[in-house]
Motif scaffolding. Structure first.
Motif, PDB file in Angstrom:
ATOM      1  N   LEU A   5     -43.400  41.677  -9.662  1.00 29.58           N
ATOM      2  CA  LEU A   5     -43.264  42.812  -8.747  1.00 29.58           C
ATOM      3  C   LEU A   5     -43.046  44.122  -9.496  1.00 29.58           C
ATOM      4  CD1 LEU A   5     -41.185  41.313  -5.793  1.00 29.58           C
ATOM      5  CD2 LEU A   5     -43.652  41.522  -6.037  1.00 29.58           C
ATOM      6  N   SER A  25     -37.411  41.320  -4.174  1.00 26.33           N
ATOM      7  CA  SER A  25     -37.997  42.658  -4.087  1.00 26.33           C
ATOM      8  C   SER A  25     -36.912  43.727  -4.212  1.00 26.33           C
ATOM      9  CB  SER A  25     -38.779  42.825  -2.777  1.00 26.33           C
ATOM     10  OG  SER A  25     -37.924  42.800  -1.648  1.00 26.33           O
ATOM     11  N   VAL A  56     -41.772  43.295   2.140  1.00 25.58           N
ATOM     12  CA  VAL A  56     -41.749  43.418   0.680  1.00 25.58           C
ATOM     13  C   VAL A  56     -42.611  44.590   0.227  1.00 25.58           C
ATOM     14  CG1 VAL A  56     -42.383  42.264  -1.478  1.00 25.58           C
ATOM     15  CG2 VAL A  56     -41.171  41.002   0.312  1.00 25.58           C
ATOM     16  N   LEU A 116     -41.280  47.611  -2.153  1.00 24.96           N
ATOM     17  CA  LEU A 116     -41.937  47.986  -3.414  1.00 24.96           C
ATOM     18  C   LEU A 116     -42.383  49.446  -3.385  1.00 24.96           C
ATOM     19  CD1 LEU A 116     -44.151  44.846  -4.181  1.00 24.96           C
ATOM     20  CD2 LEU A 116     -41.903  45.422  -5.071  1.00 24.96           C
TER      21      LEU A 116
END
Length: 412
Positions: A34, A219, A291, A295
């Protein structure tokens, strides 16, 4: 005898719903993966609006591939016993494939395209092949074979995209992602067999809820890494310290809003649902968007901490304001999945963010980040005020009470 041996691969009813250490080990790769997604988006800022949108599209395709790998692995460990050696081999192999994808991701549309594709296809094709072989003679063997057939179909545009010129890669890989997700949404239908409808999927609901909660926390962990790495690599000034503090508070607010009531009750909702497969599939899509919002917010942190003052670049608001807005929209959907309703505070917060966006361009980036934090704080306060003195709600998902459906196949 063959059916009995193959049946041992299935997760028994008495199995613990908690994620195993192997699954938590698997998740460590996605902490790194991520950060690569955020890094690619950060590197794509600073150009024109068209260039930014193109980079968002490219990064979105790569992220969707990573998400599908994680999601199917999660459904596999929810249906099959992760303590079995064959499943441990599958999970560790998937972990290595995800690691290669993450390493290749920052330049996956450039010189590392083939590495990204081969790692992805190795997992998507070999995993169902191994599980299908281990289930030899068992009636549920049809499910991994469905996944294998669709993975082979999707492999064609993935491989073609790895060899075409760079300017053609995005549409070809977008087609590949469309094939993969079409198979998922339709239940991987095959001639004569039809689809494996989600209403008939047999899953360990509490385990699945545990895994979605964990990917959300991963996340959030990625945002903490962004905050810490960006601030530690910059000069310590009062304005950056302020941006650093607001970014951390924003992350804490995202955590609070997610877990307030609905975030704690996903496991219960899946446990009591008449159609847990349908609710689980919907929750998977919702968490993908949640998520994504987190992000995007992390990209905003990087931009603001590095450049706290000066005129706000309008394209930065895609992340500074767009990230929290995406999160609130998805969190509203999540609330509907659990309770069959949506709180006015989340819808109101989303509208306020969108309405204030033009005003944020008139001030420094720190003001935009602080404004988003204030809106999130108002949503969290409204949640606390609404629930004060009231008994805890129980799950009443409209998606989980739609009947058992006619599907005859379990989850992958």
């Amino acid at each position: 005898m063959t059916d009995e041996r193959a049946g041992r691969l299935l997760r028994p009813e008495e199995s613990s719903p908690r994620a195993t250490f192997l699954e938590l080990f698997f998740d460590l790769v996605f902490v790194f993966a991520l950060t690569r997604v955020s890094l690619r988006l950060i590197d794509g800022t600073g150009g024109s609006v068209g260039m930014l949108l193109a980079e968002i599209a490219r990064t979105g395709v790569l992220f969707l591939a990573l998400w599908l790998l994680w999601s199917i692995t999660t459904w596999v460990t929810s249906r099959y016993e992760p303590e079995r050696p064959v499943l441990q081999f599958v999970v560790v192999g998937s972990m290595f494939g995800a690691m290669v994808m993450a390493v290749a991701l920052p330049r996956a549309f450039e010189d590392r395209a083939l590495a990204f594709v081969l790692a992805y296809l190795a997992v998507m094709v070999v995993r169902p092949l191994i599980i299908g072989t281990a289930l030899r003679g068992h009636p549920r063997r049809a499910v991994p074979l469905r996944l294998l057939a669709w993975a082979v179909l999707g492999a064609v545009p993935w491989l073609v995209g790895a060899f075409v010129p760079e300017h053609l890669r995005l549409p070809v890989w977008a087609l590949a992602v469309a094939v993969d997700y079409t198979g998922l949404l339709l239940g991987w239908p095959l001639p004569r067999l039809g689809p494996a409808r989600t209403a008939g999927w047999l899953i360990a609901g509490e385990h699945l809820a545990d895994r979605y909660q964990q990917i959300f926390l991963i996340s959030l962990g990625e945002t903490i890494l962004v905050i810490g790495l960006t601030y530690s690599g910059a000069e310590f000034t009062a304005d950056r310290a302020g941006a650093f503090t607001v970014a951390f508070v924003t992350t804490a607010l995202l955590w609070r809003i997610y877990f307030h009531r609905a975030g704690h009750l996903l496991g219960e909702a899946l446990r009591v649902a008449r159609s847990p497969g349908r609710l689980g599939a919907s929750a998977s899509s919702t968490h993908l968007v949640i998520v994504t919002g987190v992000l995007s917010t992390a990209v905003g942190y990087e931009l603001v901490i590095a450049h706290p003052y000066g005129r706000t670049d309008p394209t930065w608001l895609v992340f500074i304001v767009g990230g929290p807005a995406i999160f609130l929209a998805a969190r509203s959907r999540f609330e509907y999945e659990i309770f069959g309703r949506v709180s006015w505070s989340r819808v109101g917060g989303l509208l306020v963010l969108l309405l204030l966006s033009p005003a944020f361009t008139l001030g420094p980036p720190t003001m935009a980040l602080a404004g988003a934090a204030v809106v999130l704080a108002a949503v969290a306060f409204a949640d606390a005020r609404r629930s004060r003195g009231r008994p805890s709600e129980t799950a009443a998902s409209p998606l989980g009470h739609g009947g058992t459906g006619g599907g005859e196949f379990p989850a992958p």
